[in-house]
Motif scaffolding. Structure first.
Motif, PDB file in Angstrom:
ATOM      1  N   GLY A   1       1.168   3.687  -8.338  1.00 48.25           N
ATOM      2  CA  GLY A   1       0.172   4.518  -7.681  1.00 48.25           C
ATOM      3  C   GLY A   1       0.022   4.142  -6.212  1.00 48.25           C
ATOM      4  N   LYS A   2      -1.072   4.579  -5.609  1.00 45.37           N
ATOM      5  CA  LYS A   2      -1.270   4.395  -4.168  1.00 45.37           C
ATOM      6  C   LYS A   2      -2.089   3.156  -3.820  1.00 45.37           C
ATOM      7  N   PHE A   3      -2.580   2.440  -4.840  1.00 45.21           N
ATOM      8  CA  PHE A   3      -3.586   1.414  -4.548  1.00 45.21           C
ATOM      9  C   PHE A   3      -3.052  -0.020  -4.633  1.00 45.21           C
ATOM     10  N   GLY A   4      -1.837  -0.240  -4.157  1.00 41.87           N
ATOM     11  CA  GLY A   4      -1.362  -1.600  -3.975  1.00 41.87           C
ATOM     12  C   GLY A   4      -2.027  -2.195  -2.740  1.00 41.87           C
ATOM     13  N   VAL A   5      -1.697  -3.450  -2.425  1.00 39.75           N
ATOM     14  CA  VAL A   5      -2.311  -4.083  -1.248  1.00 39.75           C
ATOM     15  C   VAL A   5      -1.250  -4.763  -0.398  1.00 39.75           C
TER      16      VAL A   5
ATOM     17  N   GLU B   1       0.839  -1.198   0.000  1.00 40.01           N
ATOM     18  CA  GLU B   1       0.000   0.000   0.000  1.00 40.01           C
ATOM     19  C   GLU B   1       0.876   1.252   0.000  1.00 40.01           C
ATOM     20  N   GLY B   2       0.366   2.307  -0.642  1.00 39.47           N
ATOM     21  CA  GLY B   2       1.121   3.555  -0.700  1.00 39.47           C
ATOM     22  C   GLY B   2       2.228   3.502  -1.729  1.00 39.47           C
TER      23      GLY B   2
ATOM     24  N   TYR C   1      -2.809   2.056  -9.889  1.00 39.55           N
ATOM     25  CA  TYR C   1      -3.308   3.414 -10.124  1.00 39.55           C
ATOM     26  C   TYR C   1      -4.829   3.512 -10.014  1.00 39.55           C
ATOM     27  N   PHE C   2      -5.496   2.427  -9.660  1.00 34.96           N
ATOM     28  CA  PHE C   2      -6.944   2.491  -9.487  1.00 34.96           C
ATOM     29  C   PHE C   2      -7.362   1.615  -8.315  1.00 34.96           C
ATOM     30  N   GLN C   3      -8.469   1.990  -7.704  1.00 33.89           N
ATOM     31  CA  GLN C   3      -8.989   1.264  -6.542  1.00 33.89           C
ATOM     32  C   GLN C   3      -9.582  -0.070  -6.968  1.00 33.89           C
TER      33      GLN C   3
END
Length: 252
Positions: free
Chosen positions: A136-140, A126-127, A165-167
């Motif tokens: 982007g910010k939407f890793g897990v 994440e982040g 890059y996307f939720q």
């Protein structure tokens, strides 16, 4: 799925097909694949038939890495399929995979476009602090050695990890947790989400049927039925006509 989502090229992994071949499959697509064992690994690239004539080169590096080069309207496009070793595999096997992928990338001339469709068997976390140029910010989940390899590769090749890059949809993020950490808690959470998704799909289907029945009661719905009936009748006649022509040819 490719036909429904209008996908022209798709990289697939863990095909478990032994051999180095290309074969036509359903719905007008062709599969280029490579594998050495029918029980593990294997990679491939599925291509829409109309683009098969645009294929210039197929590189089958290993049962974990292959590449396909096309020329479409003057643009060179390289589709690379990769299947990284799983978390429990030996470090040597992981390093060999990244070395093979590096080799393929370095062989591609500057200016040609590259798309990598791969199962890297990991999450980049994440982040994106410090890595904003490649993700982007939407890793897990948390990042570990395997995930860091993905980020390092993206930096070396000046590429980006697009799915960060996307939720993600909630059920996909549950699925990822279960794939990586198969605890009883994650299993129950995943099963509950599956039940919830099935309920929602059932509701959506029922709504679609209700709307269809409502439309059939209208004048527009009647026109649709007549149009479908005429089309089916024409299709039947076309098939019969082809058969008659074939029969006549056979008698000549």
């Amino acid at each position: 799925m490719m036909e429904r989502r209008k996908v022209d090229i798709l990289c697939v992994q863990e095909t478990r097909w032994k051999g180095s071949k290309a074969r036509s499959i359903e719905a007008g697509f062709k599969l280029f694949y490579y594998g050495v064992d029918s029980k593990r690994n294997g990679v491939g690239v599925v291509l829409k038939e109309e683009f098969v004539r645009n294929v210039l080169e197929v590189k089958r590096v290993s049962d974990r890495v292959m590449s396909l080069k096309l020329e479409i309207e003057g643009v060179m496009l390289n589709g690379d399929s990769g299947y990284a070793p799983q978390v429990g595999c030996e470090l040597e096997e992981k390093e060999r995979f990244w070395s093979e992928l590096d080799e393929v990338m370095e062989s591609i001339p500057t200016g040609e476009r590259v798309m990598i469709g791969a199962d890297f068997n990991g999450h980049v976390g994440e982040g994106n602090r410090g890595d904003e140029k490649v993700m982007g910010k939407f890793g897990v989940k948390e990042r570990n050695l395997e995930r860091q390899m993905v980020v390092d590769f993206a930096k070396r090749m000046d590429m980006a990890v697009l799915n960060t890059y996307f939720q993600k949809r909630e059920e996909h993020t549950a699925k990822k947790k279960w794939d990586v950490d198969r605890t009883e808690e994650n299993r129950q959470e995943y099963k509950e989400l599956q039940r919830r998704v099935k309920r929602e799909v059932s509701k959506a289907k029922q709504k679609a049927y209700d709307e269809l029945y409502t439309r059939l009661d209208t004048r527009e719905g009647e026109k649709d039925l007549y149009r479908l009936a005429r089309q089916r009748d024409r299709d039947g006649k076309d098939v019969q006509q082809v058969r008659v022509i074939k029969d006549r040819d056979a008698h000549k």
